[in-house]
Write an enzyme that holds these catalytic residues in place. Structure first.
Site, PDB file in Angstrom:
ATOM      1  N   TRP A 151      -1.030  -3.191  -6.266  1.00 43.05           N
ATOM      2  CA  TRP A 151      -0.534  -4.235  -7.156  1.00 43.05           C
ATOM      3  C   TRP A 151      -1.607  -5.193  -7.647  1.00 43.05           C
ATOM      4  O   TRP A 151      -1.338  -6.016  -8.510  1.00 43.05           O
ATOM      5  CB  TRP A 151       0.584  -5.052  -6.475  1.00 43.05           C
ATOM      6  N   ASN A 152      -2.806  -5.119  -7.097  1.00 43.79           N
ATOM      7  CA  ASN A 152      -3.731  -6.218  -7.422  1.00 43.79           C
ATOM      8  C   ASN A 152      -4.365  -6.123  -8.816  1.00 43.79           C
ATOM      9  O   ASN A 152      -4.479  -7.132  -9.492  1.00 43.79           O
ATOM     10  CB  ASN A 152      -4.785  -6.403  -6.324  1.00 43.79           C
ATOM     11  N   LYS A 175       2.154   7.035  -9.575  1.00 44.51           N
ATOM     12  CA  LYS A 175       3.114   6.110  -8.973  1.00 44.51           C
ATOM     13  C   LYS A 175       2.449   4.751  -8.776  1.00 44.51           C
ATOM     14  O   LYS A 175       1.608   4.572  -7.902  1.00 44.51           O
ATOM     15  CB  LYS A 175       3.612   6.630  -7.619  1.00 44.51           C
ATOM     16  N   GLY A 228      -5.365   1.395  -1.938  1.00 43.59           N
ATOM     17  CA  GLY A 228      -4.402   0.558  -1.226  1.00 43.59           C
ATOM     18  C   GLY A 228      -4.952   0.148   0.118  1.00 43.59           C
ATOM     19  O   GLY A 228      -6.170   0.154   0.337  1.00 43.59           O
ATOM     20  N   GLY A 229      -4.063  -0.198   1.030  1.00 40.55           N
ATOM     21  CA  GLY A 229      -4.471  -0.666   2.348  1.00 40.55           C
ATOM     22  C   GLY A 229      -4.956   0.486   3.218  1.00 40.55           C
ATOM     23  O   GLY A 229      -4.619   1.653   2.986  1.00 40.55           O
ATOM     24  N   GLU A 250      -9.562   4.631  -1.723  1.00 41.33           N
ATOM     25  CA  GLU A 250     -10.271   3.354  -1.888  1.00 41.33           C
ATOM     26  C   GLU A 250      -9.433   2.316  -1.153  1.00 41.33           C
ATOM     27  O   GLU A 250      -8.322   2.006  -1.544  1.00 41.33           O
ATOM     28  CB  GLU A 250     -10.401   3.050  -3.390  1.00 41.33           C
ATOM     29  N   LEU A 251      -9.986   1.802  -0.026  1.00 40.60           N
ATOM     30  CA  LEU A 251      -9.117   1.158   0.967  1.00 40.60           C
ATOM     31  C   LEU A 251      -9.456  -0.285   1.322  1.00 40.60           C
ATOM     32  O   LEU A 251      -9.050  -0.772   2.370  1.00 40.60           O
ATOM     33  CB  LEU A 251      -9.152   1.992   2.257  1.00 40.60           C
ATOM     34  N   CYS A 284     -10.102  -5.814  -3.352  1.00 41.94           N
ATOM     35  CA  CYS A 284     -10.671  -5.016  -2.267  1.00 41.94           C
ATOM     36  C   CYS A 284     -12.096  -5.461  -1.981  1.00 41.94           C
ATOM     37  O   CYS A 284     -12.570  -5.354  -0.863  1.00 41.94           O
ATOM     38  CB  CYS A 284     -10.622  -3.545  -2.633  1.00 41.94           C
ATOM     39  N   GLU A 385      -8.662  -7.345   7.117  1.00 42.85           N
ATOM     40  CA  GLU A 385      -8.571  -7.676   5.692  1.00 42.85           C
ATOM     41  C   GLU A 385      -7.367  -8.593   5.461  1.00 42.85           C
ATOM     42  O   GLU A 385      -6.221  -8.209   5.698  1.00 42.85           O
ATOM     43  CB  GLU A 385      -8.426  -6.389   4.862  1.00 42.85           C
TER      44      GLU A 385
HETATM   45  P1  NDP Z   1      -0.176  -0.200   0.336  1.00 40.58           P
HETATM   46  O1  NDP Z   1      -1.393   0.480   0.793  1.00 40.58           O
HETATM   47  O2  NDP Z   1       1.030  -0.123   1.164  1.00 40.58           O
HETATM   48  O3  NDP Z   1       0.248   0.298  -1.125  1.00 40.58           O
HETATM   49  C1  NDP Z   1      -0.587   0.957  -2.044  1.00 40.58           C
HETATM   50  C2  NDP Z   1       0.208   2.015  -2.764  1.00 40.58           C
HETATM   51  O4  NDP Z   1       0.621   3.027  -1.848  1.00 40.58           O
HETATM   52  C3  NDP Z   1       1.488   1.486  -3.425  1.00 40.58           C
HETATM   53  O5  NDP Z   1       1.736   2.165  -4.616  1.00 40.58           O
HETATM   54  C4  NDP Z   1       2.510   1.845  -2.379  1.00 40.58           C
HETATM   55  O6  NDP Z   1       3.813   1.893  -2.867  1.00 40.58           O
HETATM   56  C5  NDP Z   1       2.028   3.204  -1.941  1.00 40.58           C
HETATM   57  N1  NDP Z   1       2.568   3.636  -0.658  1.00 40.58           N
HETATM   58  C6  NDP Z   1       3.058   2.895   0.356  1.00 40.58           C
HETATM   59  N2  NDP Z   1       3.481   3.668   1.359  1.00 40.58           N
HETATM   60  C7  NDP Z   1       3.242   4.942   0.987  1.00 40.58           C
HETATM   61  C8  NDP Z   1       3.461   6.209   1.588  1.00 40.58           C
HETATM   62  N3  NDP Z   1       4.026   6.319   2.787  1.00 40.58           N
HETATM   63  N4  NDP Z   1       3.093   7.308   0.930  1.00 40.58           N
HETATM   64  C9  NDP Z   1       2.524   7.217  -0.281  1.00 40.58           C
HETATM   65  N5  NDP Z   1       2.322   6.059  -0.923  1.00 40.58           N
HETATM   66  C10 NDP Z   1       2.656   4.928  -0.292  1.00 40.58           C
HETATM   67  O7  NDP Z   1      -0.556  -1.667   0.055  1.00 40.58           O
HETATM   68  P2  NDP Z   1       0.385  -2.923   0.117  1.00 40.58           P
HETATM   69  O8  NDP Z   1       0.805  -3.193  -1.243  1.00 40.58           O
HETATM   70  O9  NDP Z   1       1.468  -2.863   1.119  1.00 40.58           O
HETATM   71  O10 NDP Z   1      -0.645  -3.956   0.683  1.00 40.58           O
HETATM   72  C11 NDP Z   1      -0.976  -3.912   2.063  1.00 40.58           C
HETATM   73  C12 NDP Z   1      -2.400  -4.289   2.271  1.00 40.58           C
HETATM   74  O11 NDP Z   1      -3.234  -3.320   1.669  1.00 40.58           O
HETATM   75  C13 NDP Z   1      -2.817  -5.583   1.627  1.00 40.58           C
HETATM   76  O12 NDP Z   1      -2.528  -6.654   2.407  1.00 40.58           O
HETATM   77  C14 NDP Z   1      -4.277  -5.375   1.496  1.00 40.58           C
HETATM   78  O13 NDP Z   1      -4.921  -5.684   2.703  1.00 40.58           O
HETATM   79  C15 NDP Z   1      -4.412  -3.925   1.237  1.00 40.58           C
HETATM   80  N6  NDP Z   1      -4.568  -3.596  -0.180  1.00 40.58           N
HETATM   81  C16 NDP Z   1      -5.767  -3.160  -0.593  1.00 40.58           C
HETATM   82  C17 NDP Z   1      -5.958  -2.888  -1.913  1.00 40.58           C
HETATM   83  C18 NDP Z   1      -7.262  -2.433  -2.423  1.00 40.58           C
HETATM   84  O14 NDP Z   1      -7.569  -2.678  -3.598  1.00 40.58           O
HETATM   85  N7  NDP Z   1      -8.030  -1.714  -1.664  1.00 40.58           N
HETATM   86  C19 NDP Z   1      -4.914  -3.052  -2.889  1.00 40.58           C
HETATM   87  C20 NDP Z   1      -3.662  -3.455  -2.345  1.00 40.58           C
HETATM   88  C21 NDP Z   1      -3.516  -3.712  -1.025  1.00 40.58           C
HETATM   89  P3  NDP Z   1       4.742   0.596  -2.695  1.00 40.58           P
HETATM   90  O15 NDP Z   1       4.081  -0.492  -3.436  1.00 40.58           O
HETATM   91  O16 NDP Z   1       6.005   1.026  -3.297  1.00 40.58           O
HETATM   92  O17 NDP Z   1       4.830   0.352  -1.216  1.00 40.58           O
END
Ligand code: NDP
Length: 492
Positions: A151-152, A175, A228-229, A250-251, A284, A385
């Site tokens: 979402w960021n 997605k 994502g996370g 990319e985490l 990130c 993080e």
């Molecule tokens: P997530 O890692 O949960 O979400 C990233 C993406 O993965 C979203 O589209 C999410 O969908 C999807 N997702 C979630 N669960 C699954 C699954 N089981 N299988 C496949 N896809 C999945 O990040 P969050 O939004 O929950 O944020 C959590 C933490 O991640 C933050 O606090 C931050 O520390 C970190 N983060 C890091 C980012 C980066 O740029 N590296 C970006 C965002 C978050 P949905 O949104 O529907 O859950």
């Protein structure tokens, strides 16, 4: 409120569940759009469409030059719509309009760059060591790509996947995050307008476990591109392992922004502020650990506090705002939890440390820009993080000490070094375990320069010429030109 639809096989369709959920504006804390709640059935349809498109004459038969031209056409459409797209993003995820405008004006360059690269991917003729045989390589697209984005920076991070994947000739099921899906629909309309054949780009929205889960496990998905996370990343990597799929992850990170006593102090102060308070710390690459050379530590803290105190919070759509809300309610609570943990562990809160309740913050999920000193590298606040506007300040004694502290993390996405010494800049950039090192600057990215993590910050690279190879696989072709069949019982 607009009720959006899924993009599957070139048609805008209702989700199979006939269910929608609200997307909430983080500044008003009010819903402003209805997002389709897709399920496995929609994933199956989208992947089937992407698979059919991958093998279709319309896409597979398109020359690389024509594919590149489509990407460039799409870039032009994004450029025309940049302001509208930026406003959608800012309304949906609460990041500053100024920041999203900057991103949207820059995004077309990715599509132009990879559009230009599409017809420059060449194989090699191998001077093979066997007589009577001609051997060459071809670079071929891996197939259907599942792009999962956070979402960021919704469109920017999607672009980092979509542009090289399409240039390579892959097809996509994308997605976006459940918290910031709305701009994806607008992007989808532009893909259609540009003339991408049906099924080449499919967009399905919904929750991670209901849509992301079935998508990464789908047997016809050849590659997962995820941002994502790190916990979700682990889960994605396991799914990739189960299916023996290509994967890029990319985490995020716990990046160190390191200031030496020979740095230009005012520049370094701005660099540390930009590292942690820009984008409300929700990046990130956030420089969430400021490592400060001990001789200048106290003076630096005072200057930093003076500048950080001036940060103007408020409506992200207003030009004067510098720090917007946190994008999601769970993230807001997570940031406040970390602030409590830091206080309990004995860090000294020198700025902020609370929800922001200023009138200009309205009902939004705002956290005061927060600075902790006296942070011990063993504290959770220095290791995990936070993904919010929370800075940990840690003193160090010399280069060796700075390297030890900076690298003492499971992450390795980025690092900043502030110094006037070329020797120090080069030594530090070599020894820091991070995919990106900035010297006397911070938070610079480009479509031209590879980006990615060391250690738990990720696998593979986005951006730059490297990224297109993440969506290609190499085939080796052998042709007999001698015409005399060798002994069939011996390896040729
Ligand atoms: P997530 O890692 O949960 O979400 C990233 C993406 O993965 C979203 O589209 C999410 O969908 C999807 N997702 C979630 N669960 C699954 C699954 N089981 N299988 C496949 N896809 C999945 O990040 P969050 O939004 O929950 O944020 C959590 C933490 O991640 C933050 O606090 C931050 O520390 C970190 N983060 C890091 C980012 C980066 O740029 N590296 C970006 C965002 C978050 P949905 O949104 O529907 O859950």
């Amino acid at each position: 409120m607009q009720k959006h639809k899924l993009l599957i096989n070139g048609a805008w369709v209702d989700p199979s569940t006939h269910a929608w959920f609200e997307s909430v504006n983080p500044f008003t804390a009010q819903p402003w759009a209805m997002v389709p709640r897709a399920a496995k059935e929609d994933v199956d349809k989208a992947v089937a469409a992407a698979k059919a498109a991958f093998y279709s004459p319309a896409w597979r038969g398109m020359t690389a030059s024509a594919r590149g031209a489509l990407l460039v056409k799409f870039a032009d459409l994004v450029a025309q719509e940049a302001e509208r797209l930026a406003t959608i993003e800012s309304t949906d995820n609460g990041k500053l309009l100024a920041e999203m405008r900057g991103q949207l004006n820059y995004i077309p360059q990715w599509f132009r760059y990879y559009g230009g690269l599409a017809d420059k991917i060449e194989g090699r003729v191998i001077p093979i060591d066997k007589p009577g045989v001609f051997n060459f390589t071809r670079e071929e697209p891996v197939g259907v790509v599942a792009a999962i984005t956070p979402w960021n920076s919704p469109l920017m991070l999607a672009t980092w996947k979509l542009a090289p994947a399409l240039a390579a000739g892959c097809t996509i099921v994308w997605k976006p995050s459940e918290y910031s899906s709305v701009s994806a629909f607008a992007f989808g309309e532009l893909f259609e307008k540009a003339g991408f054949p049906p099924g080449v780009v499919n967009i399905i929205t919904g929750f991670g476990n209901e849509v992301g889960g079935p998508l990464i496990d789908h047997p016809d998905v050849a590659k997962i591109a995820f941002t994502g996370g790190d916990k979700t990343g682990e889960h994605v990597y396991q799914a990739a392992a189960r299916g023996i799929k290509h994967v890029t992850l990319e985490l995020g990170g716990k990046s160190a922004n390191i200031v030496f006593d020979d740095a230009t102090m005012d520049e370094a102060v701005k660099g540390v502020v930009s590292g942690i308070f820009a984008a409300t710390g929700q990046t990130c690459i956030a420089g969430s650990r400021a490592l400060i050379h001990r001789p200048i530590h106290d003076q630096f803290v005072e200057k930093l506090l003076t500048l950080a105190k001036t940060a103007k919070m408020g409506n992200p759509l207003e030009a004067a705002t510098q720090v917007g809300p946190v994008t999601t309610r769970p993230q807001y609570e997570k940031v406040l939890d970390y602030i409590r943990i830091a206080k309990d562990e004995g860090a000294v809160c020198r700025l902020g440390g609370n929800p922001a309740t200023r009138p200009e913050c309205g009902a939004g999920w705002f956290v005061e820009p927060t600075i902790f000193t006296g942070v011990n590298p063993a504290m959770r606040i220095a290791n995990e993080e936070v993904f919010g506007p929370v800075l940990s300040m840690i003193p160090f004694d010399d280069e060796e000490d700075a390297i030890r502290i900076a690298n003492d993390t499971v992450f390795g996405l980025a690092a900043g070094v502030w110094t006037q010494s070329i020797r120090r800049a080069l030594t530090m950039s070599e020894r820091l375990e991070a995919g990106t090192v900035w010297v006397n600057t911070y938070r610079a990215v480009s479509y031209m320069s590879p980006f990615g993590g060391y250690k738990r910050s990720g696998i593979g690279r986005e951006n730059g010429a490297e990224a297109i190879y993440e969506y290609l696989q190499t085939k080796s072709v052998w042709i007999d030109i001698a015409g005399n069949a060798p002994n069939p019982f011996v390896m040729r």
